[in-house]
Write a protein that holds these residues in place. Structure first.
Motif, PDB file in Angstrom:
ATOM      1  N   LYS A 144      25.409  59.737  44.089  1.00 44.66           N
ATOM      2  CA  LYS A 144      24.759  60.665  43.160  1.00 44.66           C
ATOM      3  C   LYS A 144      24.068  59.957  42.000  1.00 44.66           C
ATOM      4  N   MET A 145      24.275  58.661  41.891  1.00 41.85           N
ATOM      5  CA  MET A 145      23.716  57.928  40.754  1.00 41.85           C
ATOM      6  C   MET A 145      22.384  57.275  41.094  1.00 41.85           C
ATOM      7  N   SER A 146      21.653  56.886  40.045  1.00 42.75           N
ATOM      8  CA  SER A 146      20.376  56.188  40.234  1.00 42.75           C
ATOM      9  C   SER A 146      20.066  55.381  38.977  1.00 42.75           C
ATOM     10  N   GLY A 147      19.045  54.523  39.095  1.00 47.04           N
ATOM     11  CA  GLY A 147      18.627  53.742  37.938  1.00 47.04           C
ATOM     12  C   GLY A 147      19.642  52.683  37.521  1.00 47.04           C
ATOM     13  N   THR A 148      19.666  52.399  36.226  1.00 51.19           N
ATOM     14  CA  THR A 148      20.558  51.343  35.725  1.00 51.19           C
ATOM     15  C   THR A 148      22.030  51.705  35.899  1.00 51.19           C
ATOM     16  N   ASP A 149      22.340  53.009  35.837  1.00 49.83           N
ATOM     17  CA  ASP A 149      23.728  53.427  36.046  1.00 49.83           C
ATOM     18  C   ASP A 149      24.175  53.085  37.467  1.00 49.83           C
ATOM     19  N   PHE A 150      23.252  53.310  38.416  1.00 40.84           N
ATOM     20  CA  PHE A 150      23.566  52.941  39.808  1.00 40.84           C
ATOM     21  C   PHE A 150      23.771  51.434  39.906  1.00 40.84           C
ATOM     22  N   ASP A 151      22.887  50.671  39.287  1.00 41.65           N
ATOM     23  CA  ASP A 151      22.989  49.209  39.365  1.00 41.65           C
ATOM     24  C   ASP A 151      24.360  48.729  38.912  1.00 41.65           C
ATOM     25  N   THR A 152      24.788  49.250  37.761  1.00 36.78           N
ATOM     26  CA  THR A 152      26.074  48.822  37.205  1.00 36.78           C
ATOM     27  C   THR A 152      27.243  49.187  38.104  1.00 36.78           C
ATOM     28  N   MET A 153      27.235  50.425  38.612  1.00 35.20           N
ATOM     29  CA  MET A 153      28.339  50.863  39.467  1.00 35.20           C
ATOM     30  C   MET A 153      28.307  50.132  40.807  1.00 35.20           C
ATOM     31  N   PHE A 154      27.111  49.962  41.339  1.00 31.65           N
ATOM     32  CA  PHE A 154      26.980  49.258  42.612  1.00 31.65           C
ATOM     33  C   PHE A 154      27.543  47.842  42.504  1.00 31.65           C
ATOM     34  N   LEU A 155      27.138  47.125  41.469  1.00 28.80           N
ATOM     35  CA  LEU A 155      27.594  45.741  41.297  1.00 28.80           C
ATOM     36  C   LEU A 155      29.100  45.671  41.063  1.00 28.80           C
ATOM     37  N   THR A 156      29.615  46.617  40.308  1.00 34.24           N
ATOM     38  CA  THR A 156      31.054  46.641  40.029  1.00 34.24           C
ATOM     39  C   THR A 156      31.854  46.911  41.304  1.00 34.24           C
ATOM     40  N   MET A 157      31.405  47.907  42.070  1.00 33.66           N
ATOM     41  CA  MET A 157      32.089  48.258  43.306  1.00 33.66           C
ATOM     42  C   MET A 157      31.954  47.153  44.347  1.00 33.66           C
ATOM     43  N   MET A 158      30.753  46.589  44.466  1.00 30.69           N
ATOM     44  CA  MET A 158      30.543  45.569  45.491  1.00 30.69           C
ATOM     45  C   MET A 158      31.297  44.287  45.161  1.00 30.69           C
ATOM     46  N   THR A 159      31.472  44.003  43.874  1.00 34.40           N
ATOM     47  CA  THR A 159      32.269  42.831  43.494  1.00 34.40           C
ATOM     48  C   THR A 159      33.703  42.987  43.986  1.00 34.40           C
ATOM     49  N   ASP A 160      34.288  44.165  43.740  1.00 33.75           N
ATOM     50  CA  ASP A 160      35.660  44.423  44.213  1.00 33.75           C
ATOM     51  C   ASP A 160      35.716  44.399  45.739  1.00 33.75           C
ATOM     52  N   HIS A 161      34.670  44.951  46.348  1.00 38.80           N
ATOM     53  CA  HIS A 161      34.604  44.997  47.816  1.00 38.80           C
ATOM     54  C   HIS A 161      34.565  43.587  48.383  1.00 38.80           C
ATOM     55  N   HIS A 162      33.745  42.737  47.797  1.00 35.24           N
ATOM     56  CA  HIS A 162      33.649  41.341  48.247  1.00 35.24           C
ATOM     57  C   HIS A 162      34.968  40.600  48.059  1.00 35.24           C
ATOM     58  N   LYS A 163      35.637  40.843  46.945  1.00 34.98           N
ATOM     59  CA  LYS A 163      36.923  40.182  46.706  1.00 34.98           C
ATOM     60  C   LYS A 163      37.922  40.550  47.803  1.00 34.98           C
ATOM     61  N   GLY A 164      37.866  41.822  48.227  1.00 35.29           N
ATOM     62  CA  GLY A 164      38.740  42.250  49.318  1.00 35.29           C
ATOM     63  C   GLY A 164      38.399  41.548  50.616  1.00 35.29           C
ATOM     64  N   ALA A 165      37.101  41.399  50.894  1.00 36.74           N
ATOM     65  CA  ALA A 165      36.674  40.719  52.119  1.00 36.74           C
ATOM     66  C   ALA A 165      37.094  39.257  52.109  1.00 36.74           C
ATOM     67  N   VAL A 166      36.979  38.632  50.955  1.00 40.85           N
ATOM     68  CA  VAL A 166      37.381  37.222  50.834  1.00 40.85           C
ATOM     69  C   VAL A 166      38.887  37.077  51.097  1.00 40.85           C
ATOM     70  N   ALA A 167      39.675  38.029  50.586  1.00 38.18           N
ATOM     71  CA  ALA A 167      41.127  37.989  50.805  1.00 38.18           C
ATOM     72  C   ALA A 167      41.452  38.135  52.294  1.00 38.18           C
ATOM     73  N   MET A 168      40.762  39.065  52.967  1.00 40.77           N
ATOM     74  CA  MET A 168      40.985  39.277  54.398  1.00 40.77           C
ATOM     75  C   MET A 168      40.554  38.050  55.202  1.00 40.77           C
ATOM     76  N   ALA A 169      39.431  37.465  54.807  1.00 49.89           N
ATOM     77  CA  ALA A 169      38.923  36.291  55.515  1.00 49.89           C
ATOM     78  C   ALA A 169      39.831  35.085  55.310  1.00 49.89           C
ATOM     79  N   THR A 170      40.415  34.988  54.130  1.00 51.19           N
ATOM     80  CA  THR A 170      41.333  33.873  53.847  1.00 51.19           C
ATOM     81  C   THR A 170      42.566  33.962  54.737  1.00 51.19           C
ATOM     82  N   THR A 171      43.071  35.172  54.932  1.00 47.87           N
ATOM     83  CA  THR A 171      44.217  35.364  55.828  1.00 47.87           C
ATOM     84  C   THR A 171      43.865  34.954  57.246  1.00 47.87           C
ATOM     85  N   GLU A 172      42.668  35.344  57.696  1.00 51.57           N
ATOM     86  CA  GLU A 172      42.226  34.977  59.047  1.00 51.57           C
ATOM     87  C   GLU A 172      42.086  33.464  59.175  1.00 51.57           C
ATOM     88  N   LYS A 173      41.509  32.837  58.181  1.00 52.89           N
ATOM     89  CA  LYS A 173      41.304  31.386  58.224  1.00 52.89           C
ATOM     90  C   LYS A 173      42.636  30.645  58.316  1.00 52.89           C
TER      91      LYS A 173
END
Length: 206
Positions: A144-173
């Motif tokens: 539902k968001m757009s503009g700079t508000d979207f940018d901020t939320m997207f980056l915040t959410m994707m950072t957490d998402h990436h951290k989760g992926a890194v944790a899962m990948a570390t377990t696999e490695k």
């Protein structure tokens, strides 16, 4: 006298022939043994390269929906983000993760594993047990968001998402056995750790 010499010569030739036959037979046995050992070694190496364990299956079955959610978030950035850098990041995420989804689906198919948990449309719940996965409310809010508000939320959410992926990948490695899977995990750790740093800079964090 001549007969004696003839008999002696024949005996010598016969002995030579027998010796040669024995040598050839021995060589044949050695060669056969070496070939057998080589075939066995090659078979063992091939088996080792294609072997997988429970961790490998869990990695693929978990990372596929994890990647799919990242793609959903990235696609939203196409017409909602205001920052060209955010749009560029989202595009790179799509290009990197979509092929990985196809590859992991191929692994599961070859292993005879159920891929239903990796199909689009699954419930994105924080109870999924996968680190970094966003809940349905978070995804609805981002949509539902757009503009700079979207940018901020997207980056915040994707950072957490990436951290989760890194944790899962570390377990696999650390625990996986299937070489292509551990190699992919290593690549995910490298790429997404770099993107976390990039996103933190875009958010103004050190």
């Amino acid at each position: 006298m001549r007969n004696t010499r003839t008999h002696t010569r024949r005996a010598a030739l016969a002995a030579t022939a027998v010796t040669a036959a024995l040598v050839l037979a021995a060589c044949g046995n050695d060669s056969s043994g070496q070939e057998g050992q080589s075939t066995s070694s090659a078979s063992s190496a091939s088996s080792s390269a294609t072997a997988h364990n429970e961790q490998d299956m869990a990695f693929a079955q978990g990372m596929i929906p994890h990647h799919q959610q990242a793609l959903e978030m990235a696609k939203l950035a196409t017409d909602r983000a205001s920052s060209a850098k955010v749009k560029d990041l989202a595009s790179r995420i799509e290009k990197a993760q979509d092929p990985e989804i196809q590859t992991m689906n191929g692994w599961l198919k070859s292993w005879g594993q159920d891929m239903s948990s990796s199909m689009p449309g699954m419930d994105h719940s924080t109870d999924s047990g996968m680190p970094g996965m966003m809940g349905s409310n978070d995804m609805d809010h981002l949509e539902k968001m757009s503009g700079t508000d979207f940018d901020t939320m997207f980056l915040t959410m994707m950072t957490d998402h990436h951290k989760g992926a890194v944790a899962m990948a570390t377990t696999e490695k650390n625990k996986g056995k299937y070489a292509p899977a551990t190699s992919m995990a290593d690549g995910i750790i490298t790429a997404q750790t770099a993107e976390i740093t990039e996103m933190n800079k875009l958010l103004g964090k050190n």
